[in-house]
Design an enzyme around this catalytic site. Structure first.
Site, PDB file in Angstrom:
ATOM      1  CB  SER A 291      -0.961  -0.041   1.197  1.00  0.00           C
ATOM      2  OG  SER A 291      -1.927   0.959   1.126  1.00  0.00           O
ATOM      3  CG  ASP A 302       7.834   4.830 -11.621  1.00  0.00           C
ATOM      4  OD1 ASP A 302       8.458   3.756 -11.692  1.00  0.00           O
ATOM      5  OD2 ASP A 302       6.597   4.925 -11.807  1.00  0.00           O
ATOM      6  CE  LYS A 316      -5.081  -2.429   0.766  1.00  0.00           C
ATOM      7  NZ  LYS A 316      -5.203  -0.991   0.435  1.00  0.00           N
TER       8      LYS A 316
END
Length: 383
Positions: A291, A302, A316
């Protein structure tokens, strides 16, 4: 009048009453024919049960069961209908201190697995470990509960006891009896790694105070001469996205952190205001990083602001909201999915680390942390 005629009259009365009820609701809500047909079926069955079931029934219980069935039909382990007692327990938990055993759980492949065990809690003292599967709570198999109901039954008043049947790979199933306690654990701890200029910060979860706690630990490490940082997100089950963003704002260079996208395509963007990353960064993740911890790890990966070391994360990537209903009950519902800056949805997939290192429990050394140190040393030497 024959019994057959009496039954027919009862059935027709129930159907006509249901039809009139549905017609009124459809007209009021502006629903289409398909919804009207579904409502007619629902009220027809409800009235039939109320009028013909062998025992007297409680209308509220029927509605509770219907709502619960609707939520279960979604097939989403993170969406759950909570009756008043369960909803009260949830509110007590989110308010801060609560009675529990100090473990966080994950729900995957129809199993309830312990993701992390907090330090200084009944769970740690009893010997529970990340990766343990919970088979039953107080003798009731977890298969009889919705996934997230399990946590509600494990929590309770401090000083009371709960019995868990635990399955651990390579061992016989064992029953543990734990005494619940008030769980109050800081979510962030930092230190300088001995004999180095490397700072280390462990984030156990993302609670209300995590942002401030991280800021304080980060500042202390800067004063101690930190020149590089390792952030440990292993066994971090997630938590509040707002707290995650507060931490990310100190680590992720200016730009997108995460996008929360709802079914209609509407987006909520969270961005960092940090002009430039101050230190080389390595982040530790594992299969129990979930999460909000995946939001942070995904953003750093990224944006090429950190090197991820460890094993693939949990996966998740959904967002839940808790909505109060009308009888002191509530609904926890998945309303959106989140996407990393590069547009990745990792729900059910997870994040692959840049450097894969498996953790060996019987090893005396933390091989993942050792690799993180090695990677960070290399990054620091390039400055």
């Amino acid at each position: 009048m024959s019994k057959k005629k009496i039954c027919l009259i009862i059935v027709l009365t129930a159907l006509i009453s249901s039809f009139l009820t549905v017609a009124a609701l459809v007209n009021l809500a502006g629903l289409g024919k398909e919804s009207a047909g579904d409502l007619l079926r629902f009220f027809g069955v409800k009235r039939m049960i109320e009028s013909r079931y062998v025992n007297e029934v409680n209308s509220t219980s029927l509605i509770d069961g219907a709502i619960n069935g609707m939520v279960q039909s979604l097939g989403d382990p993170h969406s759950i209908y909570m009756k008043s007692s369960m909803y009260k327990t949830l509110k007590e938990h989110t308010s801060g201190a609560f009675g529990g055993i100090g473990v966080t759980m994950g729900f995957k492949d129809d199993k309830v697995t312990i993701i992390s065990v907090l330090e200084g809690t009944p769970g740690e003292r009893s010997g529970l470990k990340a990766g343990d599967e919970i088979l039953s709570v107080d003798g009731t198999p977890v298969t009889e509960y919705q996934s997230e109901e399990v946590a509600m039954h494990i929590r309770g008043e401090a000083g009371t006891k709960v019995k868990l049947m635990i399955h651990r790979e390579g061992s016989e199933d064992t029953e543990y009896t734990l005494e619940r306690d008030i769980i109050k654990v800081p979510s962030v701890k930092g230190k300088m790694l001995e004999g180095s200029k490397m700072g280390y910060i462990r984030i156990a979860s993302f609670g209300e105070n995590t942002g401030e706690e991280f800021k304080s630990e980060y500042a202390a490490l800067e004063k101690a001469g930190m020149q590089g940082l390792i952030v440990d997100l292993r066994q971090n089950p997630g938590g509040l996205i707002t707290s995650c963003v507060e931490v990310a704002d100190m680590l992720v260079p200016k730009g997108n952190i995460v996008s929360v996208v709802q079914r209609d395509g509407s987006r909520e963007e969270y961005d960092s205001s940090l002009e430039k990353a101050k230190y080389p960064l390595v982040v530790l993740i594992d299969g129990n990083s979930a999460s909000a911890s995946e939001i942070l790890a995904g953003a750093l990966q990224d944006r090429e602001a950190a090197t991820l070391v460890g094993t693939k994360s949990y996966g998740k990537g959904s967002v839940q909201v808790v909505v109060p209903l009308f009888h002191d009950d509530g609904l926890k519902l998945t309303i959106a999915k989140y996407y990393t800056p590069n547009g990745r949805c990792i729900d059910g997939i997870g994040i692959e680390p840049d450097v894969t290192v498996n953790f060996t429990e019987d090893s005396r050394e933390d091989t993942q942390l050792n690799m993180a140190k090695e990677v960070l040393q290399g990054k620091m030497s390039q400055l």
